[in-house]
Design a protein around this motif. Structure first.
Motif, PDB file in Angstrom:
ATOM      1  N   TYR A   1       0.594  -1.079   0.016  1.00  0.00           N
ATOM      2  CA  TYR A   1      -0.245  -0.115   0.258  1.00  0.00           C
ATOM      3  C   TYR A   1       1.310   1.592   0.127  1.00  0.00           C
ATOM      4  CZ  TYR A   1      -3.992  -2.448   0.973  1.00  0.00           C
ATOM      5  OH  TYR A   1      -5.380  -3.639   0.511  1.00  0.00           O
ATOM      6  N   ARG A   2       2.223   1.093   0.312  1.00  0.00           N
ATOM      7  CA  ARG A   2       2.557   2.446   0.767  1.00  0.00           C
ATOM      8  C   ARG A   2       3.130   2.814  -0.699  1.00  0.00           C
ATOM      9  NH1 ARG A   2       6.686   1.301   5.991  1.00  0.00           N
ATOM     10  NH2 ARG A   2       5.252   2.062   7.474  1.00  0.00           N
ATOM     11  N   PHE A   3       3.898   1.054  -0.952  1.00  0.00           N
ATOM     12  CA  PHE A   3       4.035   1.424  -2.484  1.00  0.00           C
ATOM     13  C   PHE A   3       2.655   2.149  -3.998  1.00  0.00           C
ATOM     14  CE2 PHE A   3       4.173  -0.232  -7.428  1.00  0.00           C
ATOM     15  CZ  PHE A   3       5.870  -0.177  -7.210  1.00  0.00           C
ATOM     16  N   ILE A   4       2.384   1.595  -4.007  1.00  0.00           N
ATOM     17  CA  ILE A   4       0.511   2.482  -4.534  1.00  0.00           C
ATOM     18  C   ILE A   4       0.767   3.768  -4.714  1.00  0.00           C
ATOM     19  CG2 ILE A   4      -1.526   1.595  -4.781  1.00  0.00           C
ATOM     20  CD1 ILE A   4      -1.080  -0.837  -4.608  1.00  0.00           C
ATOM     21  N   LEU A   5       0.650   4.318  -3.051  1.00  0.00           N
ATOM     22  CA  LEU A   5       0.376   5.095  -2.169  1.00  0.00           C
ATOM     23  C   LEU A   5       1.370   6.230  -2.750  1.00  0.00           C
ATOM     24  CD1 LEU A   5      -1.262   7.332  -0.590  1.00  0.00           C
ATOM     25  CD2 LEU A   5       0.353   6.681   1.132  1.00  0.00           C
ATOM     26  N   GLY A   6       2.236   6.056  -3.486  1.00  0.00           N
ATOM     27  CA  GLY A   6       3.419   6.301  -3.750  1.00  0.00           C
ATOM     28  C   GLY A   6       2.791   7.518  -5.082  1.00  0.00           C
ATOM     29  N   PHE A   7       2.540   5.793  -5.731  1.00  0.00           N
ATOM     30  CA  PHE A   7       2.183   7.002  -6.978  1.00  0.00           C
ATOM     31  C   PHE A   7       1.274   7.252  -7.252  1.00  0.00           C
ATOM     32  CE2 PHE A   7       5.227   3.315  -8.198  1.00  0.00           C
ATOM     33  CZ  PHE A   7       5.919   3.874  -9.379  1.00  0.00           C
ATOM     34  N   LEU A   8       0.144   7.409  -6.306  1.00  0.00           N
ATOM     35  CA  LEU A   8      -0.773   7.673  -6.663  1.00  0.00           C
ATOM     36  C   LEU A   8      -1.144   9.602  -6.238  1.00  0.00           C
ATOM     37  CD1 LEU A   8      -3.515   4.876  -6.045  1.00  0.00           C
ATOM     38  CD2 LEU A   8      -2.815   5.775  -8.235  1.00  0.00           C
ATOM     39  N   ALA A   9      -0.231   9.628  -4.550  1.00  0.00           N
ATOM     40  CA  ALA A   9      -0.208  10.183  -4.073  1.00  0.00           C
ATOM     41  C   ALA A   9      -0.660  11.977  -4.861  1.00  0.00           C
ATOM     42  CB  ALA A   9       0.810  11.180  -3.121  1.00  0.00           C
ATOM     43  N   LEU A  10       0.023  11.966  -6.066  1.00  0.00           N
ATOM     44  CA  LEU A  10       0.685  13.099  -6.768  1.00  0.00           C
ATOM     45  C   LEU A  10      -0.315  12.985  -8.081  1.00  0.00           C
ATOM     46  CD1 LEU A  10       2.328  15.451  -7.979  1.00  0.00           C
ATOM     47  CD2 LEU A  10       3.808  14.574  -9.297  1.00  0.00           C
ATOM     48  N   PRO A  11      -0.791  12.215  -8.706  1.00  0.00           N
ATOM     49  CA  PRO A  11      -2.377  12.795  -9.534  1.00  0.00           C
ATOM     50  C   PRO A  11      -3.322  13.034  -8.844  1.00  0.00           C
ATOM     51  CG  PRO A  11      -1.332  11.055 -10.089  1.00  0.00           C
ATOM     52  CD  PRO A  11      -0.293  11.151  -9.412  1.00  0.00           C
ATOM     53  N   LEU A  12      -3.362  12.508  -7.327  1.00  0.00           N
ATOM     54  CA  LEU A  12      -4.573  12.404  -6.410  1.00  0.00           C
ATOM     55  C   LEU A  12      -4.647  13.716  -6.100  1.00  0.00           C
ATOM     56  CD1 LEU A  12      -5.172   9.411  -4.416  1.00  0.00           C
ATOM     57  CD2 LEU A  12      -6.059  10.101  -5.823  1.00  0.00           C
ATOM     58  N   LEU A  13      -3.321  14.417  -5.716  1.00  0.00           N
ATOM     59  CA  LEU A  13      -3.233  16.097  -5.356  1.00  0.00           C
ATOM     60  C   LEU A  13      -3.660  16.373  -6.586  1.00  0.00           C
ATOM     61  CD1 LEU A  13      -2.473  18.393  -3.510  1.00  0.00           C
ATOM     62  CD2 LEU A  13       0.225  17.932  -4.388  1.00  0.00           C
ATOM     63  N   PHE A  14      -3.467  16.732  -7.123  1.00  0.00           N
ATOM     64  CA  PHE A  14      -3.208  17.165  -8.416  1.00  0.00           C
ATOM     65  C   PHE A  14      -5.271  17.048  -9.091  1.00  0.00           C
ATOM     66  CE2 PHE A  14       0.371  17.222  -9.592  1.00  0.00           C
ATOM     67  CZ  PHE A  14       0.638  19.037 -10.613  1.00  0.00           C
ATOM     68  N   TYR A  15      -6.119  16.088  -8.883  1.00  0.00           N
ATOM     69  CA  TYR A  15      -7.753  15.574  -9.246  1.00  0.00           C
ATOM     70  C   TYR A  15      -8.045  16.396  -7.926  1.00  0.00           C
ATOM     71  CZ  TYR A  15     -11.768  13.114  -9.468  1.00  0.00           C
ATOM     72  OH  TYR A  15     -13.203  12.847 -10.205  1.00  0.00           O
ATOM     73  N   ALA A  16      -7.414  16.844  -6.733  1.00  0.00           N
ATOM     74  CA  ALA A  16      -8.441  17.336  -5.819  1.00  0.00           C
ATOM     75  C   ALA A  16      -8.133  18.521  -6.094  1.00  0.00           C
ATOM     76  CB  ALA A  16      -7.374  16.758  -4.083  1.00  0.00           C
ATOM     77  N   ILE A  17      -6.899  18.875  -6.532  1.00  0.00           N
ATOM     78  CA  ILE A  17      -7.153  20.935  -6.903  1.00  0.00           C
ATOM     79  C   ILE A  17      -7.711  20.999  -7.962  1.00  0.00           C
ATOM     80  CG2 ILE A  17      -5.373  23.278  -6.803  1.00  0.00           C
ATOM     81  CD1 ILE A  17      -3.280  21.108  -5.652  1.00  0.00           C
ATOM     82  N   PHE A  18      -7.819  20.546  -8.594  1.00  0.00           N
ATOM     83  CA  PHE A  18      -8.468  20.532 -10.229  1.00  0.00           C
ATOM     84  C   PHE A  18      -9.602  20.413 -10.637  1.00  0.00           C
ATOM     85  CE2 PHE A  18      -3.701  21.455 -11.065  1.00  0.00           C
ATOM     86  CZ  PHE A  18      -3.375  22.230 -11.650  1.00  0.00           C
TER      87      PHE A  18
END
Length: 315
Positions: A22-39
């Motif tokens: 889960y840490r490995f998956i979260l590391g890949f998804l953190a940045l896309p999820l951040l952009f998705y939340a902002i935009f």
């Protein structure tokens, strides 16, 4: 001495590997999820906030509670446009999906039985897919302009064709005349522009059904109609339900077609009404209309998910 693998040690190792995964998956998804939340997510909350203000485009926006929604409730123009949007919301998906399923079935299973093939599409089915899908490669604005010329009262292809075959009495002012004629014209263009997408979508779903199932139905004496309703439709039902929701949202957002093709006095839909309020500087009121459109989309999606819910058939 080899390590001892006790039950507690095995559970610990499994828990550690799961956490590491889960840490490995979260590391890949953190940045896309951040952009998705902002935009994506953030503008939704901003629109909801502005719908409770008198914002007119300036630096300040005063909180007025449900003032915009009360104004909307008493606005006859809003109700007229929403009535039209609701008609498109329920009628356009029905027509488009029926045509899409029919054409897809003919392309995949509607042909004559050929030697070595119990199930096959009509002759030239690959060409039909391209023809049906062609409107999808065109801009919706271009489609609206072309169909505006087709429905034109004086030089339009439709009235000109009626006159050419001796049916000049049936000529109509399709876009600038009666409300019902403008609604029919809008439905025609809306269904024409999207039916090709659903033909390809449903063709792919039908093509994934094993041929053995069709052959077994034929051996049991099932005709083409019975095969469709008893075999094909239940097996692609999840795709149909998804397409129903998607087409409903497309019909609710028939902004470009109506704005470009239909004169203002003939037909109004809610997105066009929202756009006009933005042009007038009533940004707070316009965002409240956008929130209502969001609620309608969510309610429609949940309703279709509820009505269309059925046991999934595995094959």
């Amino acid at each position: 001495m080899p390590p001892r693998f006790t039950p507690a040690r095995v559970r610990y190792d499994r828990r550690y590997r799961t956490l590491d995964k889960y840490r490995f998956i979260l590391g890949f998804l953190a940045l896309p999820l951040l952009f998705y939340a902002i935009f994506v997510i953030s503008p939704f909350f901003q629109a909801i906030w502005y719908s409770f203000t008198d914002w007119s485009g300036g630096a300040t926006a005063n909180f007025i509670g449900f003032g915009n929604y009360e104004k909307m409730w008493n606005d006859e123009r809003f109700w007229d446009s929403t009535t039209t949007s609701l008609l498109l919301l329920f009628v356009a998906p029905l027509i488009t999906l029926v045509l899409g399923i029919f054409f897809a079935f003919m392309i995949t299973s509607g042909g004559r039985h050929r030697k070595g093939q119990a199930i096959s599409g009509v002759a030239g089915s690959s060409v039909y897919k391209v023809v049906y899908f062609f409107p999808q490669v065109l801009s919706i604005a271009i489609i609206a302009v072309v169909w505006q010329r087709v429905f034109s009262t004086r030089s339009g292809l439709l009235n000109g064709g009626l006159e050419a075959v001796g049916l000049g009495d049936f000529e109509q002012a399709w876009l600038g005349g009666e409300y019902s004629l403008a609604l029919i014209a809008t439905l025609t263009v809306l269904c024409w522009s999207f039916v090709g997408f659903y033909v390809v979508l449903f063709s792919a779903a039908m093509g994934a059904i094993p041929k053995d199932i069709y052959e077994a139905a034929l051996l049991d004496g099932a005709g083409r109609g019975k095969t469709f309703f008893k075999v094909t439709l239940p097996l692609i039902w999840d795709t149909v339900r998804t397409g129903w929701i998607y087409m409903g949202i497309q019909a609710l957002d028939s902004f470009a077609i109506v704005l470009v093709m239909v004169p203002k006095h003939a037909l109004k839909v809610t997105p066009v009404f929202l756009y006009e309020r933005f042009r007038e500087g009533q940004f707070g009121y316009a965002t409240s209309i956008g929130v209502v459109l969001l609620v309608l989309s969510v309610v429609f999606s949940l309703l279709i998910m509820r009505i269309g819910n059925r046991d999934r058939i595995e094959y």
